[in-house]
Structures are given as C-alpha cells and as structure tokens.
Design a protein around this motif. Structure first.
Motif, PDB file in Angstrom:
ATOM      1  N   ALA A  10       0.832  -1.210   0.000  1.00 53.46           N
ATOM      2  CA  ALA A  10       0.000   0.000   0.000  1.00 53.46           C
ATOM      3  C   ALA A  10       0.865   1.258   0.000  1.00 53.46           C
ATOM      4  CB  ALA A  10      -0.911   0.002   1.220  1.00 53.46           C
ATOM      5  N   TRP A  11       0.416   2.277  -0.727  1.00 54.44           N
ATOM      6  CA  TRP A  11       1.085   3.580  -0.695  1.00 54.44           C
ATOM      7  C   TRP A  11       1.022   4.090   0.753  1.00 54.44           C
ATOM      8  CZ3 TRP A  11       0.236   8.810   0.279  1.00 54.44           C
ATOM      9  CH2 TRP A  11       1.118   9.691  -0.349  1.00 54.44           C
ATOM     10  N   THR A  12       2.162   4.552   1.250  1.00 53.26           N
ATOM     11  CA  THR A  12       2.242   4.851   2.681  1.00 53.26           C
ATOM     12  C   THR A  12       2.575   6.314   2.961  1.00 53.26           C
ATOM     13  OG1 THR A  12       3.012   2.591   3.072  1.00 53.26           O
ATOM     14  CG2 THR A  12       3.392   4.189   4.831  1.00 53.26           C
ATOM     15  N   ALA A  13       1.769   6.929   3.801  1.00 50.60           N
ATOM     16  CA  ALA A  13       2.081   8.276   4.269  1.00 50.60           C
ATOM     17  C   ALA A  13       2.520   8.175   5.720  1.00 50.60           C
ATOM     18  CB  ALA A  13       0.861   9.174   4.140  1.00 50.60           C
ATOM     19  N   GLN A  14       3.765   8.520   5.975  1.00 51.96           N
ATOM     20  CA  GLN A  14       4.259   8.605   7.352  1.00 51.96           C
ATOM     21  C   GLN A  14       4.254  10.079   7.733  1.00 51.96           C
ATOM     22  OE1 GLN A  14       8.226   6.846   6.846  1.00 51.96           O
ATOM     23  NE2 GLN A  14       7.498   5.043   7.949  1.00 51.96           N
ATOM     24  N   VAL A  15       3.660  10.399   8.874  1.00 57.00           N
ATOM     25  CA  VAL A  15       3.562  11.800   9.274  1.00 57.00           C
ATOM     26  C   VAL A  15       4.175  11.984  10.656  1.00 57.00           C
ATOM     27  CG1 VAL A  15       2.032  13.770   9.615  1.00 57.00           C
ATOM     28  CG2 VAL A  15       1.413  12.010   7.952  1.00 57.00           C
ATOM     29  N   ILE A  16       5.175  12.833  10.736  1.00 55.73           N
ATOM     30  CA  ILE A  16       5.813  13.141  12.016  1.00 55.73           C
ATOM     31  C   ILE A  16       5.211  14.455  12.497  1.00 55.73           C
ATOM     32  CG2 ILE A  16       8.013  13.582  13.182  1.00 55.73           C
ATOM     33  CD1 ILE A  16       9.350  12.102  10.747  1.00 55.73           C
ATOM     34  N   THR A  17       4.559  14.412  13.653  1.00 53.74           N
ATOM     35  CA  THR A  17       3.754  15.569  14.058  1.00 53.74           C
ATOM     36  C   THR A  17       3.617  15.656  15.579  1.00 53.74           C
ATOM     37  OG1 THR A  17       1.496  16.468  13.997  1.00 53.74           O
ATOM     38  CG2 THR A  17       1.692  14.107  13.658  1.00 53.74           C
ATOM     39  N   LEU A  18       3.398  16.853  16.060  1.00 57.49           N
ATOM     40  CA  LEU A  18       3.076  17.033  17.476  1.00 57.49           C
ATOM     41  C   LEU A  18       1.589  16.801  17.716  1.00 57.49           C
ATOM     42  CD1 LEU A  18       5.079  20.174  18.686  1.00 57.49           C
ATOM     43  CD2 LEU A  18       5.088  17.883  19.709  1.00 57.49           C
ATOM     44  N   LEU A  19       0.824  16.667  16.654  1.00 64.51           N
ATOM     45  CA  LEU A  19      -0.626  16.517  16.772  1.00 64.51           C
ATOM     46  C   LEU A  19      -1.114  15.251  16.052  1.00 64.51           C
ATOM     47  CD1 LEU A  19      -1.571  20.237  16.032  1.00 64.51           C
ATOM     48  CD2 LEU A  19      -1.432  19.113  18.255  1.00 64.51           C
ATOM     49  N   PRO A  20      -0.655  14.072  16.507  1.00 68.29           N
ATOM     50  CA  PRO A  20      -1.058  12.843  15.799  1.00 68.29           C
ATOM     51  C   PRO A  20      -2.570  12.628  15.810  1.00 68.29           C
ATOM     52  CG  PRO A  20       0.027  12.319  17.883  1.00 68.29           C
ATOM     53  CD  PRO A  20       0.198  13.787  17.684  1.00 68.29           C
ATOM     54  N   ASP A  21      -3.245  13.149  16.832  1.00 67.87           N
ATOM     55  CA  ASP A  21      -4.699  12.940  16.910  1.00 67.87           C
ATOM     56  C   ASP A  21      -5.454  13.710  15.837  1.00 67.87           C
ATOM     57  OD1 ASP A  21      -4.241  11.270  18.981  1.00 67.87           O
ATOM     58  OD2 ASP A  21      -4.892  12.647  20.560  1.00 67.87           O
ATOM     59  N   ALA A  22      -4.767  14.626  15.161  1.00 70.30           N
ATOM     60  CA  ALA A  22      -5.433  15.365  14.075  1.00 70.30           C
ATOM     61  C   ALA A  22      -5.592  14.478  12.839  1.00 70.30           C
ATOM     62  CB  ALA A  22      -4.621  16.607  13.715  1.00 70.30           C
ATOM     63  N   PHE A  23      -4.921  13.311  12.836  1.00 72.46           N
ATOM     64  CA  PHE A  23      -4.964  12.416  11.670  1.00 72.46           C
ATOM     65  C   PHE A  23      -5.830  11.201  11.950  1.00 72.46           C
ATOM     66  CE2 PHE A  23      -1.337  15.051  11.044  1.00 72.46           C
ATOM     67  CZ  PHE A  23      -1.296  15.250   9.675  1.00 72.46           C
ATOM     68  N   PRO A  24      -6.528  10.628  11.014  1.00 80.70           N
ATOM     69  CA  PRO A  24      -6.560  11.039   9.621  1.00 80.70           C
ATOM     70  C   PRO A  24      -7.433  12.264   9.358  1.00 80.70           C
ATOM     71  CG  PRO A  24      -7.943   9.136   9.925  1.00 80.70           C
ATOM     72  CD  PRO A  24      -7.274   9.379  11.244  1.00 80.70           C
ATOM     73  N   GLY A  25      -8.239  12.687  10.323  1.00 80.97           N
ATOM     74  CA  GLY A  25      -9.061  13.877  10.089  1.00 80.97           C
ATOM     75  C   GLY A  25      -9.901  13.701   8.837  1.00 80.97           C
TER      76      GLY A  25
END
Ligand code: SAM
Length: 272
Positions: A37-52
């Motif tokens: 699967a195409w993968t989006a890795q997101v490094i963030t201080l707000l992980p709870d905003a994802f997937p939104g």
C-alpha cells in the motif's frame, strides 16, 4: 535528562473492517503494515489530528480498503526531560521557539526505519518549492512519503541538512503548523492512486492535469435563476463539446493564470 522516547513505534491508521461512519479517531489502530500500500508517514506534534478529513469520503474509503496506509509518529514521544520538551529558544535570540535537532533527529530515524521502497522525506514549509499537480503525480507513483510537520518558528536547520530533506510549500502564506499542508499533500496523492477515483471522477480531465484550468461545469436544472446551460453541451455532438471545453479551458487559464498559460505555451511549442 532522558533523551529516550517512551515508545518509538509509529502508529498506524485505518483498517479494512472500519465502518465508513466511524469518527476519525476510531480509524486509529495498531495494525500490520500492508507491504504494497502507498504509505504516508507523518511526524507531528498533533497525531490525533490524523486522519481527520482524510478518513472521510474517497480517501477514507481507500484507507479502509488498504489502498494506502497512514502512520503517525508523535514527536512528543521523543521529547527530552521530565516534560518531554521538543522545542527551545532560537540561537541568536528572537521570537518564538524552534523544534530541537536531537528530538527531530530521533523521531525521523525511528520513522524512516519503517519506510519501504522509494519514500521521499519532505518538510512542509513556506520556504519550500511550491507543491503542484506534477509533484502529486510523481509522489503517487512512488511507494509513499514521509512528512515532517513543523510548528512554532519551524525546525532546526541542521536536521534539514543532515537528512537532505526536501522542503515543500503549500502556498505563499504562513500557517500555524505543517499538519494541514501534510493532509493536502496526502489528499492530492491518494486520489491519484489506482482505483481511488471511480470512472465518474476522472483525474485526467481536471484542472492542472494537462497544465490548464478546467472548463466550466453545468448540471440540472436546465434553467436556473434565468440562466441556461450553453447550448453546445446539450447538442449531443461530442466533438463540438470537446472543442468548446478545450476553448473554455484555454480562455480561463489565459485570463486567470498567465503563469500557467505561458508554461503551457512553452510545452506545446516544444512538443510541436
Ligand atoms: C508558523 S510556521 C513557521 C514559519 C517560519 N518561521 C517561516 O517564516 O518560514 C510553522 C510550521 O507551519 C508549517 N507551514 C506554515 N506555512 C506553511 C506553508 N505555506 N506550506 C507548508 N507548510 C507550512 C511548517 O511546517 C512550519 O514549520
């Protein structure tokens, strides 16, 4: 000072059994990595905003179906000391706070350990190269992307140099953080993945796919507020419809986006 994260495992989002009506938070679950699967890795201080928003509509269905997967890395987990600090004052003085090099470095390394195949590392930044449809098409052809979302005054420059990170901008304005730009980038890529758009929503003829803006669209009713639909569109003559649409696309692009029109002209003369 403890520099060790309490857990370095990135979190995966989305699973095939998800009900489409679920709240975004319910999409978040530890799950096996989908190798293809195409993968989006997101490094963030707000992980709870994802997937939104990405957990809704076509992108949400594709996430649920495993066409793509989302992994968030909570930057806070890599924070230092009792309070898990992630930022500090800028060297040389000045307003605001800067995300620390050591914190970012550990978070990036942990995240990239889970990267598979060709996955460019990108920092969303107003200083970056402008994001456009060509970049979305290019990223959608790769195995995914690792996105670093800045906050505050941004990130320590040494991290950008050390990891040779590409900076990408969502426009000439300044947002509070990189999360909305990250979501925009992911949305633009995911809708280009095979099978995400149905036949009804083709990505071939829309704005920017051929370097032009899209022609105007109409639907029912045939007359609204005294305004009718251009006759050619109801003529049934497909060649005339195509020619009208092409002409409208060109007019709109010339009037609204002389920069795109100039580039389009250059490309056409190169091909011709
Ligand atoms: C307040 S901004 C920092 C702006 C930075 N001090 C500057 O002047 O370039 C905080 C974070 O938001 C994100 N950001 C803000 N505007 C953006 C844009 N136009 N495109 C992409 N990311 C943006 C970046 O990740 C950035 O590190």
């Amino acid at each position: 000072m403890t520099d060790q994260p309490n857990s370095s495992a990135p979190r995966s989002h989305g699973r095939k059994t998800l009900r489409p009506t679920a709240q975004p938070q319910e999409l978040m679950t530890d799950r096996p990595v989908l190798a293809r699967a195409w993968t989006a890795q997101v490094i963030t201080l707000l992980p709870d905003a994802f997937p939104g928003l990405l957990g809704t509509s076509l992108t949400g269905k594709a996430l649920k179906d495993g066409v793509w997967q989302l992994e968030t890395t909570d930057l806070r987990r890599f924070g230092v000391g009792k309070h898990r600090n992630v930022d500090d004052t800028p060297a040389g003085g000045g307003a605001g706070m800067v995300l620390r090099a050591d914190v970012l470095g550990n978070a990036i390394e942990a995240t990239r350990r889970g990267a598979r195949g060709r996955m460019p590392l990108i920092h969303l930044s107003p200083r970056g190269v402008p994001f456009d449809q060509a970049m979305a098409q290019d990223l959608a052809r790769q195995d995914g992307v690792t996105l670093l979302c800045g906050r505050f005054e941004g990130v320590d420059e040494r991290v950008l140099e050390h990891f040779d990170i590409l900076e990408v901008s969502m426009g000439d304005y300044v947002l509070t953080g990189g999360e909305l730009p990250a979501m925009t980038l992911i949305d633009a890529c995911v809708r280009l993945l095979p099978g995400v758009l149905g036949n009804a929503e083709s990505a071939v003829e829309e704005s920017h796919s051929a370097g032009l803006l899209e022609h105007p669209q109409y639907t029912r009713p045939a007359e609204w507020q005294g305004r009718t639909i251009p006759e050619v569109l109801t003529s049934g003559d497909h060649a005339k419809v195509a020619a009208w649409r092409r002409d409208q696309s060109e007019r709109l692009t010339r009037a609204r986006r002389p920069d795109l029109w100039a580039r389009h002209g250059d490309k056409s003369s190169e091909q011709g």
